[in-house]
Design a protein around this motif. Structure first.
Motif, PDB file in Angstrom:
ATOM      1  N   GLN A   1      -1.319  -6.028  14.484  1.00  0.00           N
ATOM      2  CA  GLN A   1      -1.712  -5.592  13.145  1.00  0.00           C
ATOM      3  C   GLN A   1      -1.191  -4.196  12.847  1.00  0.00           C
ATOM      4  O   GLN A   1      -0.663  -3.929  11.762  1.00  0.00           O
ATOM      5  CB  GLN A   1      -3.239  -5.626  13.019  1.00  0.00           C
ATOM      6  N   LEU A   2      -1.305  -3.301  13.822  1.00  0.00           N
ATOM      7  CA  LEU A   2      -0.878  -1.924  13.611  1.00  0.00           C
ATOM      8  C   LEU A   2       0.629  -1.815  13.463  1.00  0.00           C
ATOM      9  O   LEU A   2       1.135  -1.105  12.580  1.00  0.00           O
ATOM     10  CB  LEU A   2      -1.360  -1.054  14.775  1.00  0.00           C
ATOM     11  N   VAL A   3       1.372  -2.518  14.333  1.00  0.00           N
ATOM     12  CA  VAL A   3       2.830  -2.465  14.237  1.00  0.00           C
ATOM     13  C   VAL A   3       3.300  -3.086  12.923  1.00  0.00           C
ATOM     14  O   VAL A   3       4.237  -2.598  12.284  1.00  0.00           O
ATOM     15  CB  VAL A   3       3.473  -3.177  15.449  1.00  0.00           C
ATOM     16  N   GLY A   4       2.625  -4.154  12.488  1.00  0.00           N
ATOM     17  CA  GLY A   4       2.969  -4.748  11.199  1.00  0.00           C
ATOM     18  C   GLY A   4       2.729  -3.785  10.053  1.00  0.00           C
ATOM     19  O   GLY A   4       3.518  -3.721   9.099  1.00  0.00           O
ATOM     20  N   THR A   5       1.662  -2.989  10.148  1.00  0.00           N
ATOM     21  CA  THR A   5       1.370  -2.000   9.110  1.00  0.00           C
ATOM     22  C   THR A   5       2.510  -1.010   8.954  1.00  0.00           C
ATOM     23  O   THR A   5       2.792  -0.527   7.853  1.00  0.00           O
ATOM     24  CB  THR A   5       0.068  -1.240   9.450  1.00  0.00           C
ATOM     25  N   GLY A   6       3.185  -0.693  10.057  1.00  0.00           N
ATOM     26  CA  GLY A   6       4.332   0.205   9.983  1.00  0.00           C
ATOM     27  C   GLY A   6       5.627  -0.507   9.649  1.00  0.00           C
ATOM     28  O   GLY A   6       6.507   0.066   8.987  1.00  0.00           O
ATOM     29  N   PHE A   7       5.747  -1.766  10.079  1.00  0.00           N
ATOM     30  CA  PHE A   7       6.993  -2.505   9.875  1.00  0.00           C
ATOM     31  C   PHE A   7       7.241  -2.810   8.400  1.00  0.00           C
ATOM     32  O   PHE A   7       8.371  -2.693   7.923  1.00  0.00           O
ATOM     33  CB  PHE A   7       6.940  -3.808  10.673  1.00  0.00           C
TER      34      PHE A   7
ATOM     35  N   TRP B   1       0.827  -1.209   0.000  1.00  0.00           N
ATOM     36  CA  TRP B   1       0.000   0.000   0.000  1.00  0.00           C
ATOM     37  C   TRP B   1       0.862   1.259   0.000  1.00  0.00           C
ATOM     38  O   TRP B   1       0.569   2.226  -0.705  1.00  0.00           O
ATOM     39  CB  TRP B   1      -0.922  -0.021   1.208  1.00  0.00           C
ATOM     40  N   ALA B   2       1.930   1.253   0.783  1.00  0.00           N
ATOM     41  CA  ALA B   2       2.789   2.435   0.868  1.00  0.00           C
ATOM     42  C   ALA B   2       3.497   2.729  -0.451  1.00  0.00           C
ATOM     43  O   ALA B   2       3.748   3.894  -0.781  1.00  0.00           O
ATOM     44  CB  ALA B   2       3.818   2.252   1.989  1.00  0.00           C
ATOM     45  N   TYR B   3       3.812   1.687  -1.201  1.00  0.00           N
ATOM     46  CA  TYR B   3       4.582   1.871  -2.441  1.00  0.00           C
ATOM     47  C   TYR B   3       3.741   1.606  -3.686  1.00  0.00           C
ATOM     48  O   TYR B   3       4.297   1.431  -4.771  1.00  0.00           O
ATOM     49  CB  TYR B   3       5.807   0.949  -2.432  1.00  0.00           C
ATOM     50  N   LEU B   4       2.409   1.583  -3.524  1.00  0.00           N
ATOM     51  CA  LEU B   4       1.568   1.259  -4.674  1.00  0.00           C
ATOM     52  C   LEU B   4       1.724   2.273  -5.808  1.00  0.00           C
ATOM     53  O   LEU B   4       1.821   1.890  -6.980  1.00  0.00           O
ATOM     54  CB  LEU B   4       0.101   1.172  -4.247  1.00  0.00           C
ATOM     55  N   GLU B   5       1.758   3.558  -5.479  1.00  0.00           N
ATOM     56  CA  GLU B   5       1.846   4.574  -6.535  1.00  0.00           C
ATOM     57  C   GLU B   5       3.137   4.456  -7.346  1.00  0.00           C
ATOM     58  O   GLU B   5       3.082   4.406  -8.585  1.00  0.00           O
ATOM     59  CB  GLU B   5       1.711   5.972  -5.951  1.00  0.00           C
TER      60      GLU B   5
ATOM     61  N   LEU C   1       8.601   0.131   6.502  1.00  0.00           N
ATOM     62  CA  LEU C   1       9.924   0.472   7.031  1.00  0.00           C
ATOM     63  C   LEU C   1      10.998  -0.449   6.465  1.00  0.00           C
ATOM     64  O   LEU C   1      12.046   0.007   5.993  1.00  0.00           O
ATOM     65  CB  LEU C   1       9.897   0.385   8.558  1.00  0.00           C
ATOM     66  N   VAL C   2      10.732  -1.758   6.484  1.00  0.00           N
ATOM     67  CA  VAL C   2      11.688  -2.719   5.927  1.00  0.00           C
ATOM     68  C   VAL C   2      11.855  -2.494   4.428  1.00  0.00           C
ATOM     69  O   VAL C   2      12.971  -2.510   3.895  1.00  0.00           O
ATOM     70  CB  VAL C   2      11.223  -4.163   6.201  1.00  0.00           C
ATOM     71  N   THR C   3      10.743  -2.256   3.750  1.00  0.00           N
ATOM     72  CA  THR C   3      10.785  -2.046   2.305  1.00  0.00           C
ATOM     73  C   THR C   3      11.617  -0.827   1.950  1.00  0.00           C
ATOM     74  O   THR C   3      12.351  -0.825   0.952  1.00  0.00           O
ATOM     75  CB  THR C   3       9.365  -1.881   1.740  1.00  0.00           C
TER      76      THR C   3
END
Length: 395
Positions: free
Chosen positions: A333-339, A222-226, A342-344
């Motif tokens: 779930q929330l921490v995974g959404t940020g992790f 989702w963060a890198y979709l664009e 971050l890793v990517t």
């Protein structure tokens, strides 16, 4: 599914809690607009966007754990009022911040207060007679609320509220908990050993890895979709694809609400995780300008995003009916959404993002492994004569 912490709530109490939860998570749907406004006004740098975003998400996740440990279960209404008032102030104070560090500080504080509101709906969900189904309803509802808020921002003239309109909207919406706090249950009992959060075993640890890894995959894509869309040369706008994903989220959440109490939870999680991995691999291997195939992949991604999440709650209750692990699922779930993002971000160099879907597939594959380890742990305990009393069917 039988749980030992179930309570009966009035419909008005449940509705109030779900509404407050939607307010708590509204920022997740508005983050692109919020961060875009800060960048456009040179309040934060482009390099600081990820740090600000992840800071708020991480503090929301960790704050939920701290809230369960320290906030009083007999003061839900007070928590809602105090957290809302402070959150309104911080959302407006963010408009005065200049620089990455200042914005991070304000949004981390905002995340902690949002965690207080999210804690309220979490406590209601895990204590409801059907927590997995109510989780599916909440996920679908909060997605619709985020969509409505994003649509409102798109329609409201910038001149009417100025560049900070996303933060003004956020502050205005935070008035809602003040109006409905009196509808919340007066008390939920006291913290006891029976329901105090604990991973309690390796099986419980792997059960928490499932939502963490699933949302890591979701967050990364989702963060890198664009930029992924731009590199793929797809002949469809990012707004159209985002809308498609949103619609499929609602469908996926609805489907999960209807099916989460049927069948084998481990099979549902494994099949959906394998499908998610396939989405990443297909996106990675698609030739340029494959508009239809890419759009279909995005649709499947949106469906799986919300479809799997209610099963996280059911898995947690199936291995621990006392709800100790279930209380940690939303923070995971929330921490995974940020992790995931971050890793990517550590693997992205310049504008080269073509490998991101492959990384997403890796996260999804790890979900399959984590579910298998949970199932193995449960089977081992059963063979050793240590079957969990009241446990559900994880098979």
């Amino acid at each position: 599914m039988n749980t030992s912490v179930a309570m009966q709530f009035k419909r008005s109490e449940t509705v109030a809690a779900l509404a407050i939860g939607c307010v708590a998570l509204l920022v997740l749907g508005l983050q692109p607009a919020l961060l875009g406004a800060l960048v456009d006004q040179h309040r934060i740098s482009m390099e600081g966007v990820g740090i600000v975003a992840m800071g708020e998400i991480f503090s929301l996740g960790v704050g939920t754990i701290l809230a369960e440990k320290y906030l009083p279960l007999h003061r839900l209404r007070t928590v809602a009022v105090v957290a809302s008032l402070l959150l309104i102030a911080i959302d407006l104070l963010t408009l005065t911040a200049h620089g990455d560090l200042a914005c991070v500080a304000w949004r981390v504080l905002a995340g902690l207060l949002e965690a207080g509101l999210f804690w309220i709906v979490t406590m209601i969900i895990v204590r409801s007679p059907q927590p997995d189904r109510l989780a599916g309803v909440f996920l679908t509802l909060q997605t619709c609320v985020q969509a409505a808020a994003a649509l409102l921002l798109a329609k409201v003239s910038v001149a009417s509220l100025g560049w900070g309109q996303p933060f003004v909207l956020l502050a205005v919406v935070c008035v809602l908990p003040l109006l409905i706090a009196s509808r919340l249950p007066a008390r939920l009992g006291e913290h006891t050993e029976a329901i105090h959060p604990s991973v309690v075993s390796w099986t419980g640890f792997f059960a928490l890895l499932v939502p963490f890894l699933h949302m890591s995959a979701v967050g990364a894509l989702w963060a890198y979709l664009e930029p992924v869309v731009n590199e793929a040369g797809v002949g469809i706008s990012i707004d159209a694809l985002a809308s498609l994903v949103l619609v499929m989220q609602v469908i996926g959440g609805g489907a999960a609400s209807l099916t989460v109490r049927r069948g084998k939870v481990s099979q549902a999680l494994m099949v959906s995780a394998l499908a998610f991995a396939a989405v990443g691999i297909v996106m990675y291997r698609l030739p340029a300008h494959s508009t239809v195939a890419f759009a279909v992949s995005c649709a499947v991604f949106g469906f799986l995003w919300l479809f799997q999440m209610p099963f996280h709650i059911r898995l947690a209750f199936d291995i621990d009916p006392r709800g100790r692990i279930a209380m940690l699922v939303p923070p995971a779930q929330l921490v995974g959404t940020g992790f995931g993002p971050l890793v990517t971000s550590f693997t992205v160099h310049g504008n080269e993002v073509g490998h991101v879907p492959l990384l997403v597939a890796g996260f999804a594959t790890c979900v399959v492994v984590a579910v298998a380890l949970v199932k193995l742990g449960v089977l081992t305990r059963h063979k050793a004569g240590g079957a969990l009393s009241g446990g559900g069917d994880v098979g």
